[in-house]
Design an enzyme around this catalytic site. Structure first.
Site, PDB file in Angstrom:
ATOM      1  N   ASN A 148     -69.851 -76.357 -66.554  1.00  0.00           N
ATOM      2  CA  ASN A 148     -69.406 -77.257 -65.736  1.00  0.00           C
ATOM      3  C   ASN A 148     -69.246 -78.848 -66.478  1.00  0.00           C
ATOM      4  O   ASN A 148     -68.357 -79.604 -65.927  1.00  0.00           O
ATOM      5  CB  ASN A 148     -70.888 -77.804 -64.934  1.00  0.00           C
ATOM      6  CG  ASN A 148     -71.006 -78.961 -64.164  1.00  0.00           C
ATOM      7  OD1 ASN A 148     -70.422 -79.041 -63.226  1.00  0.00           O
ATOM      8  ND2 ASN A 148     -71.571 -79.992 -64.562  1.00  0.00           N
TER       9      ASN A 148
ATOM     10  N   TYR B 208     -56.073 -84.522 -66.846  1.00  0.00           N
ATOM     11  CA  TYR B 208     -57.148 -83.820 -66.206  1.00  0.00           C
ATOM     12  C   TYR B 208     -56.639 -82.740 -65.401  1.00  0.00           C
ATOM     13  O   TYR B 208     -57.612 -81.695 -65.523  1.00  0.00           O
ATOM     14  CB  TYR B 208     -57.990 -85.143 -65.109  1.00  0.00           C
ATOM     15  CG  TYR B 208     -59.113 -84.318 -64.516  1.00  0.00           C
ATOM     16  CD1 TYR B 208     -60.492 -84.682 -65.172  1.00  0.00           C
ATOM     17  CD2 TYR B 208     -59.048 -84.000 -63.214  1.00  0.00           C
ATOM     18  CE1 TYR B 208     -61.670 -84.017 -64.542  1.00  0.00           C
ATOM     19  CE2 TYR B 208     -60.268 -83.546 -62.528  1.00  0.00           C
ATOM     20  CZ  TYR B 208     -61.388 -83.462 -63.256  1.00  0.00           C
ATOM     21  OH  TYR B 208     -62.649 -83.019 -62.556  1.00  0.00           O
TER      22      TYR B 208
END
Length: 258
Positions: free
Chosen positions: A91, A155
């Site tokens: 994560n 990103y």
């Protein structure tokens, strides 16, 4: 009714000090797992675990997921202390808003080093321990890895890499009894919803108008970390034993619109 799907299991959740990672870790612990919450922010990790937040057994571990030796050391400690690793939740990630005039190869590499490479580093370290009993790997992708958006080359590229890493790893690890799946969160109320100027994305006029009033998000609200945790626990449970190589969008329906 509390389920006990993870009784006796050992889970490692990276980026576990806050937000989505913390919510997933707490949910796994509620359902019986011993959870190693790993995060580079040792201070926040200490506050969470020292407060005894949540049920079950929560163990802190300071970790930079881009540090291969540190990941291998942590897995070695898990092997020594618990003799198994059933669940890995990749994560941990860093946010990045990058207008094109500010885009450089160094910035691109700094983001992908954590958000893409880090997931693979953790996976490579964990697989030898996981394959002894089979296991579940969950990757955190993003709807930004599936669709284009402005100011997001580093990103979005990293999260797009996660999408196909899930698919490729699922093929490679299936013979070892390990499933690999991913979640693509939409607009979730975490610190990544903070804009560069410190304001909250979900409180902007644009978001309130386009996404809420005009239902670009069909469910009419941003999500919260607990919305992700429920789906995550399904994908790492025995209920998803025949699910691998899949990306589940948990986004209130935003990717169902156009």
């Amino acid at each position: 009714m509390t389920l006990h799907r993870f009784d006796g299991q050992i889970a490692l959740v990276t980026g576990g000090a806050r937000g989505i990672g913390l919510a997933i870790g707490m949910r796994l612990a509620e359902e019986g797992a011993t959870v190693i919450l790993a995060d580079v922010d040792s201070d926040e990790l200490g506050r969470v675990t020292s407060a005894g937040k949540g049920p079950g057994r929560i163990l802190p571990a300071t970790l930079d997921i881009a540090d291969r030796a540190a990941c291998e050391d942590l897995v070695a400690r898990i092997s020594r202390d618990h003799s198994r690793l059933d669940i890995l939740v990749n994560n941990a990630a860093i946010p990045d808003i990058c207008p094109y005039p500010e885009l450089t190869i160094d910035r691109f590499r700094a983001v992908t080093r954590v958000n893409l490479d880090g997931a693979l580093v953790c996976t490579l370290a964990a697989v030898p321990l996981m394959e002894a009993t089979g296991g579940r790997i969950l990757m955190m992708a993003s709807i930004m890895g599936q669709f284009g958006s402005p100011d997001s080359v580093p990103y979005s590229s990293a999260k797009g890499g996660i999408v196909n890493m899930v698919r490729a790893l699922a093929c490679d690890l299936a013979p070892r009894g390990i499933t690999v799946n991913g979640i693509a969160p939409g607009f979730i109320d975490t610190r990544m919803a903070r804009l560069a100027d410190g304001s909250h994305e979900h409180r902007t006029d644009c978001f309130r108008t386009v996404y809420l009033r005009y239902r670009k998000i069909p469910l009419g609200r941003p999500g919260n970390p607990e919305d992700i945790a429920g789906s995550a626990c399904f994908l790492v449970s025995s209920d998803a034993a025949y699910v691998t190589g899949q990306i589940l969008a948990v986004d209130g329906g935003v990717t169902a619109t156009f």
